[in-house]
Design an enzyme around this catalytic site. Structure first.
Site, mmCIF file in Angstrom:
data_model
loop_
_atom_site.group_PDB
_atom_site.id
_atom_site.type_symbol
_atom_site.label_atom_id
_atom_site.label_comp_id
_atom_site.label_asym_id
_atom_site.label_seq_id
_atom_site.Cartn_x
_atom_site.Cartn_y
_atom_site.Cartn_z
ATOM 1 N N VAL A 253 54.098 -20.426 2.317
ATOM 2 C CA VAL A 253 54.384 -19.403 1.298
ATOM 3 C C VAL A 253 55.872 -19.101 1.354
ATOM 4 O O VAL A 253 56.379 -18.690 2.394
ATOM 5 C CB VAL A 253 53.589 -18.097 1.550
ATOM 6 N N HIS A 254 56.564 -19.319 0.241
ATOM 7 C CA HIS A 254 58.004 -19.024 0.253
ATOM 8 C C HIS A 254 58.561 -18.553 -1.079
ATOM 9 O O HIS A 254 59.661 -17.998 -1.132
ATOM 10 C CB HIS A 254 58.794 -20.272 0.685
#
Length: 352
Positions: free
Chosen positions: A201-202
Site C-alpha cells: 500500500v503506497h
C-alpha cells in the site's frame, strides 16, 4: 542512434532492465536517474539486481511536492539534453520523472518515446493520470502494452506512431523468473509458499486519507493467516503520524522494502496479493497469483476477467469478500510474448 533514458522510480527501473540491454547491443544510451526514489531499498538495489548500467547523471531530487519535484527535474534534465543532443528521449510510465523528461524534450524538439503509453484510469485526481495524459500528447512514439491502450489513444485522436508491442514488465519477469526462484526471502521471513497474503500500500489516495487507510487496515485485521507487508517508507511515516500501530494486526509481518527478485519470489508464492500498485497488479497476473486491488479503478482492466484481479477500493467488506473468491489459475497471455524490448528498439532504429 543515441537515446537518453529518464528514470526515477522502482517500476521504471524494472522496465528499463530489458530495454537497456537491447539498446546497448548496437546503440548508445545515456541514463538520467532523477532520484525520485532515493532510498537504497527503493533504488540502488534494482540497478544492481537487474544489471542496469550505472546512471550517467544522478539528479538527487528526492522528495517534495509535485510542483517542486517536477520543476527541479525539468531544470536539470534540460541542461543535460542540451549537452548530450540525443536522437530520442525515452520515458516510462507515469511518474513526475516521466513528465519532467517529456516536457524538457518537447521544448527542445527532441522526439519523445513513451513506453507504457495509453494507460487511463479516467481519474484526473490521480497525479499519475495527469502525467500519462500529458506525456502521451507530446510523444513522438507511443509504445502500448495492450489493445486497450491503443484504443484509449485513438479516442484522444492519437494514432500516429502508436504501436502495441506488449509489456516490457513481462520481458523482465520472463528474464528474471529463474533467478528469483533462488531467492531465500521465504526462509528469511519465516513464510511458507501459498500460506501467506502479500500486501503493498503506497498510493496517496489511500495513505493520505485516514478513513481509507483505516478501512483497509480493518480488513487486514480480519483476514486470517500470515500477511507479509514490505512497507513503503512514505506509508510507514504516514501511519506513524496517524498513531496507527501495525503490531496490533494479527499475523502481520511488516518488513523493509525489498529488491525486485525477492518481490517476484513473494508474488509468485503468495496465496493472494492485496495492493494499490499498478506494477504489482501486472506482476501478479504474470506469475498467476490472484490479486485484490485496493483502488476504485485500475488502468489494467484486462486483468479483471475471471477474478484474476478484483477491484475493491478501501471498502472493508469488499476486501474481505474478494479474499475469499476463487479464480482460474490459467491466465491468458494478453501483454505480448516477452519480446517487447526488441520490438521497441527495432522500430526506433528503423525510423531514424
Amino acid at each position: 542512434m543515441k537515446i537518453v533514458t529518464v528514470l526515477g522510480a522502482r517500476p521504471q527501473f524494472i522496465k528499463a532492465g530489458p530495454v537497456s540491454r537491447e539498446i546497448r547491443k548496437n546503440h548508445e544510451e545515456i541514463i538520467i536517474h532523477t532520484g525520485q526514489h532515493y532510498d537504497a531499498n527503493m533504488s540502488d538495489i534494482f540497478f544492481t539486481e537487474l544489471n542496469i548500467p550505472k546512471p550517467d547523471y544522478h539528479l538527487n531530487v528526492g522528495s517534495g511536492s509535485h510542483g517542486v519535484q517536477t520543476a527541479n527535474m525539468l531544470i536539470q534534465i534540460e541542461e543535460i539534453l542540451l549537452k548530450e543532443t540525443p536522437d530520442y528521449v525515452l520515458v516510462y510510465g507515469d511518474t513526475n520523472s516521466t513528465l519532467a523528461g517529456s516536457l524538457a524534450a518537447s521544448k527542445l524538439h527532441i522526439p519523445i518515446v513513451h513506453v507504457e503509453a495509453g494507460l487511463r484510469s479516467f481519474n484526473k485526481k490521480m497525479p499519475e493520470e495527469v502525467n500519462r495524459i500529458l506525456t502521451d500528447h507530446v510523444s513522438s512514439f507511443l509504445f502500448c502494452p495492450s489493445d486497450t491502450s491503443v484504443n484509449n489513444l485513438k479516442e484522444e485522436n492519437i494514432t500516429k506512431h502508436v504501436y502495441n508491442v506488449g509489456d516490457v514488465m513481462y520481458d523482465a519477469v520472463r528474464y528474471n523468473q529463474d533467478i528469483a526462484d533462488k531467492s531465500t526471502i521465504l526462509t528469511d521471513i519465516g513464510a511458507a509458499s501459498k500460506d501467506y497474503y502479500l500486501i503493498t500500500v503506497h498510493r496517496a489516495e489511500n495513505t493520505e486519507d485516514r478513513e481509507r487507510i483505516e478501512n483497509i487496515l480493518a480488513a487486514f485485521s480480519q483476514i486470517e493467516g500470515t500477511k507479509v507487508w514490505p512497507i513503503h517508507p512514505r506509508t510507514k511515516n504516514k501511519l506513524l503520524s496517524y498513531g496507527i500501530d501495525l503490531d496490533k494486526i494479527p499475523g502481520l509481518k511488516v518488513i523493509e522494502p525489498i529488491g525486485y527478485l525477492d518481490m517476484l519470489c513473494l508474488e509468485k508464492n503468495a496465496k493472494k496479493i492485496l495492493t494499490d500498485s499498478g506494477g504489482v497488479q501486472k506482476e501478479a497476473y504474470f506469475v498467476q497469483t490472484p490479486c485484490v486491488t485496493l483502488r476504485d479503478e485500475t488502468e489494467w482492466i484486462e486483468t479483471l476477467k475471471d477474478n484474476a484481479n478484483v477491484l475493491v477500493g478501501a471498502n472493508t467488506e469488499k476486501i474481505l469478500e474478494a479474499v475469499q473468491l476463487t479464480c482460474d489459475s490459467d491466465y491468458p497471455p494478453i501483454f505480448g510474448s516477452g519480446n517487447t524490448s526488441e520490438q521497441i528498439v527495432k522500430i526506433l532504429s528503423d525510423n531514424q
